[in-house]
Design an enzyme around this catalytic site. Structure first.
Site, short mmCIF file in Angstrom:
data_model
loop_
_atom_site.label_atom_id
_atom_site.label_comp_id
_atom_site.label_asym_id
_atom_site.label_seq_id
_atom_site.Cartn_x
_atom_site.Cartn_y
_atom_site.Cartn_z
N SER A 14 58.08 28.92 56.36
CA SER A 14 59.40 28.41 56.72
C SER A 14 59.37 27.83 58.13
O SER A 14 58.44 28.07 58.90
CB SER A 14 60.45 29.54 56.66
OG SER A 14 60.20 30.52 57.66
N ASP A 237 51.37 28.95 66.98
CA ASP A 237 52.50 29.88 66.91
C ASP A 237 52.15 31.27 67.42
O ASP A 237 53.00 31.96 68.01
CB ASP A 237 53.10 29.92 65.51
CG ASP A 237 52.10 30.18 64.39
OD1 ASP A 237 50.94 30.51 64.69
OD2 ASP A 237 52.48 30.06 63.21
N THR A 238 50.90 31.70 67.23
CA THR A 238 50.52 33.02 67.76
C THR A 238 50.52 33.02 69.27
O THR A 238 50.94 33.99 69.91
CB THR A 238 49.13 33.44 67.24
OG1 THR A 238 49.13 33.39 65.82
CG2 THR A 238 48.79 34.85 67.69
N THR A 259 53.25 35.84 58.21
CA THR A 259 52.36 35.60 57.08
C THR A 259 50.99 36.20 57.37
O THR A 259 50.35 36.80 56.52
CB THR A 259 52.24 34.09 56.80
OG1 THR A 259 53.54 33.58 56.51
CG2 THR A 259 51.32 33.82 55.63
N ASN A 296 42.36 38.78 63.07
CA ASN A 296 43.22 38.22 62.02
C ASN A 296 43.28 39.20 60.85
O ASN A 296 42.24 39.58 60.31
CB ASN A 296 42.64 36.90 61.51
CG ASN A 296 43.20 35.71 62.24
OD1 ASN A 296 43.27 35.72 63.45
ND2 ASN A 296 43.57 34.69 61.51
N GLN A 304 54.82 38.78 50.54
CA GLN A 304 55.50 37.52 50.23
C GLN A 304 55.12 37.03 48.84
O GLN A 304 55.97 36.58 48.05
CB GLN A 304 55.15 36.46 51.27
CG GLN A 304 55.77 36.69 52.64
CD GLN A 304 55.17 35.80 53.71
OE1 GLN A 304 54.23 35.04 53.47
NE2 GLN A 304 55.71 35.88 54.92
#
Length: 488
Positions: A14, A237-238, A259, A296, A304
Site C-alpha cells: 500500500s 523505507d527502512t 511486509t 531481513n 498478509q
C-alpha cells in the site's frame, strides 16, 4: 501559514500521502491525506509493479493537499528497495519495473558464484546475500535492454524524476543494490562490469536530505497541484523507518515491522566478519553517516498472504484475537525459508512445511495465525541474541523498539517481549512517514540533527509498553533445533 510537509510513503502492499506540520510546542502533527493499494501483477512474463498507477495516485494525493488549502509544501518520497526502472535516451520508461519477488532471479546467486565469491562480495559491500538484491536482478536482466538503457533509476528516484526532471541516486537505497563500496563511498567498478552496467548509466549519488527540485507544473497541465519542493529523503523505507524510531540513549534495537521485519541496530561501523556473513546480516547505509546493521526477516507478508487466501474473511485484529485463543508453540517453522517468499498459496505452503517436518498441521485461521506469530517472535528473539554476539561489545540490548504497521499487533508485541526477555516499546505505527518528514524538517532547518528530531517523536505520538513475562526457554531451544534440522 505553517509550512506543510508531505510524506509519500509507498510499501509493497500500500501507499499513502501523509501531511505534517511543526507545532510551536515542539510537536509534529501527522494526518493521512490519501491512501491507495500497491501490488504487482503478471505482464509480459514477469511480476511487474504498476508504476504509472502509483504516480497517478500521488498526483491524486497532491490534488487533495491543494484542496485542503495548502498552496506550497515540501515533499519526500520513500519506497521499498532493490527494484529499478530502465530509462531510454528520451527520458521515458522502457517498461514497467519487475518486482523483486519475480522468479527471474531463481538460480542467479548460483550463476554469480561461477564468476565471483559470495564471501568476497560481502566483504566488499557489506550487504547480505539475498537472491532479489539488485546485483542479482541485473545478472538476470535482458542484457541487450540493459546496454540500451540510458539510465537506471531506483523506484523512489524514478518517481522523483517524473515530478522534477532531476535524476539522482539516493545513498540509503543505493546501498541495497550491493554495488556500492563502503571504503570508496562510490560504485564498485568491478561489480558494475560483472553485471553489465556502466557507471554513466547511474545518476549522481546524493545524501539523504538533498533538495531535489520543484514540481514541474507544466507536465500536469490539467491537474490543480500545489507548489511543491521535492526533497530526497532517506528513500529506502527502512531507512526512513529507523529515522522515525524514538530510540535515544539506551542500548536499543529496532524492528521495522511491515511486509518485511527488519531487525537491527543503528551504528557507525561496518561489520563484514565471517560470522556476520554466515548469519546473513547486512550493513545498509543510513542517513547522516549511520549504518543499519540488520537482519531481513519475512515479516507480516506471511499473515498478509494468509488473509488474502481467506479472501479477507477476518481483519488482522480478528486474526490476532483468534491466534491468542489457539494453543501456542505447536509448530516451529523457518519464516525465512524461500518457500514463503512468493508461494501461490501461503496457507498450503505453511501446511506443507509442517507436514514435511512431521509437525502438527495448522488448519483453522487462528491456528495459522498463531503459527506465524509464535515463530516470528521466536525468530526475533534468536536474532537479537545473535546480533548481540556479532557486535562483539558484550553489551546486552535492553530495549526493543517495534515500529511500522506491525507495532499495532499487541499480541505479537507481547510474545516478542516474552521470548526475547526484554521490554518492547511499540510505536509509532507510521514511523516510515515520520522519518520521511523528519528528514525534510532537518533539511529545511527545523531540526539540527537526528537526535534532536527523534526527541520530538516521543512528545508527538502514543506508544504501548510490553514488559516480558515468564517464558520457557526450552521452547527457544526446541525452535533452534527444529530450524537447524529443517535446513539440513
Amino acid at each position: 501559514m505553517k509550512e506543510a510537509y508531505i510524506a509519500v510513503d509507498i510499501g509493497a502492499s500500500s501507499g499513502r500521502l501523509m501531511k505534517s506540520n511543526y507545532e510551536l510546542d515542539d510537536r509534529i502533527t501527522l494526518e493521512e491525506v490519501h491512501r491507495f493499494k500497491n501490488g504487482f501483477s503478471q505482464k509480459d512474463g514477469h511480476d511487474r509493479w504498476e508504476i504509472n498507477r502509483l504516480i497517478e495516485e500521488i498526483i491524486n494525493g497532491l490534488e487533495k493537499v491543494k484542496q485542503s488549502g495548502i498552496e506550497k509544501c515540501y515533499v519526500g518520497i520513500d519506497t521499498w528497495a532493490v527494484d529499478y526502472c530502465l530509462i531510454d535516451k528520451h527520458g521515458c520508461l522502457k517498461e514497467a519495473p519487475i518486482s523483486y519477488r519475480d522468479d527471474r532471479t531463481k538460480g542467479a546467486v548460483q550463476e554469480f558464484t561461477r564468476h565471483y565469491s559470495l564471501e568476497k562480495l560481502y566483504e566488499k559491500t557489506g550487504i547480505q546475500i539475498q537472491p532479489f538484491n539488485t546485483i542479482f536482478q541485473l545478472l538476470a536482466e535482458d542484457q541487450q535492454k540493459l546496454r540500451e538503457a540510458h539510465q537506471l533509476l531506483l523506484i523512489p528516484d524514478y518517481i522523483g524524476y517524473v515530478f522534477t526532471g532531476k535524476a539522482v541516486t539516493e545513498k540509503t537505497n543505493a546501498s541495497t543494490m550491493q554495488l556500492l563500496n563502503p571504503e570508496s563511498k562510490n560504485w564498485d567498478g568491478e561489480l558494475l562490469k560483472l553485471v553489465g552496467l556502466r557507471e554513466e548509466q547511474l545518476p549522481p549519488l546524493v545524501e539523504a536530505g538533498t533538495v531535489l527540485g520543484t514540481l514541474l507544473q507544466e507536465k500536469f497541465p490539467t491537474r490543480d497541484l500545489p507548489e511543491a519542493t521535492f526533497i530526497t529523503v532517506a528513500t529506502h523505507d527502512t531507512a526512513s523507518a529507523v529515522i522515525g524510531t524514538p530510540g535515544c540513549g539506551e542500548n536499543w534495537a529496532y524492528i521495522s515491522s511491515g511486509t518485511w521485519s527488519l531487525l537491527g541496530i543503528e551504528t557507525t561501523l561496518f561489520n563484514v566478519s565471517r560470522q556476520a556473513f554466515f548469519e546473513n546480516y547486512t550493513n545498509e547505509w543510513g542517513a547522516h553517516n549511520t549504518i543499519r546493521f540488520l537482519k531481513n526477516i519475512m515479516g507480516m507478508w506471511l499473515i498478509q498472504e494468509v488473509a488474502r487466501m481467506q479472501k479477507y474473511q477476518y481483519s488482522y485484529a480478528e486474526l490476532a484475537e483468534q491466534a491468542a485463543a489457539a494453543p501456542g508453540f505447536q509448530q516451529f517453522i523457518d519464516v525465512n525459508d524461500p518457500v514463503f517468499l512468493n508461494p501461490d498459496n501461503m496457507i498450503e505452503a505453511l501446511q506443507s512445511y509442517c507436514r514435511n517436518t512431521n509437525q502438527k498441521v495448522p488448519e483453522t485461521a487462528g491456528e495459522l495465525a498463531r503459527c506465524i506469530y509464535d515463530n516470528l517472535a521466536l525468530c526475533y528473539a534468536v536474532e537479537l541474541e545473535k546480533m548481540e554476539g556479532l557486535t562483539g561489545t558484550g553489551e546486552k540490548i535492553n530495549k526493543l523498539h517495534i515500529v511500522g504497521g506491525g507495532a499495532n499487533n499487541l499480541f505479537l508485541n507481547q510474545l516478542t517481549a516474552n521470548a526475547a526477555g526484554i521490554p518492547v516499546e511499540a510505536g509509532p505505527g507510521e514511523a516510515t512517514a515520520i522519518g520521511n518528514i523528519l528528514m525534510q524538517m532537518i533539511a529545511t532547518g527545523i531540526f539540527n540533527n537526528l537526535e534532536e528530531a527523534r526527541k520530538v517523536i516521543q512528545k508527538s505520538f502514543d506508544f504501548s509498553i510490553h514488559q516480558p513475562e515468564p517464558f520457557d526457554n526450552q521452547i527457544i531451544e526446541a525452535y533452534k533445533s527444529m530450524i537447524e534440522g529443517a535446513k539440513k
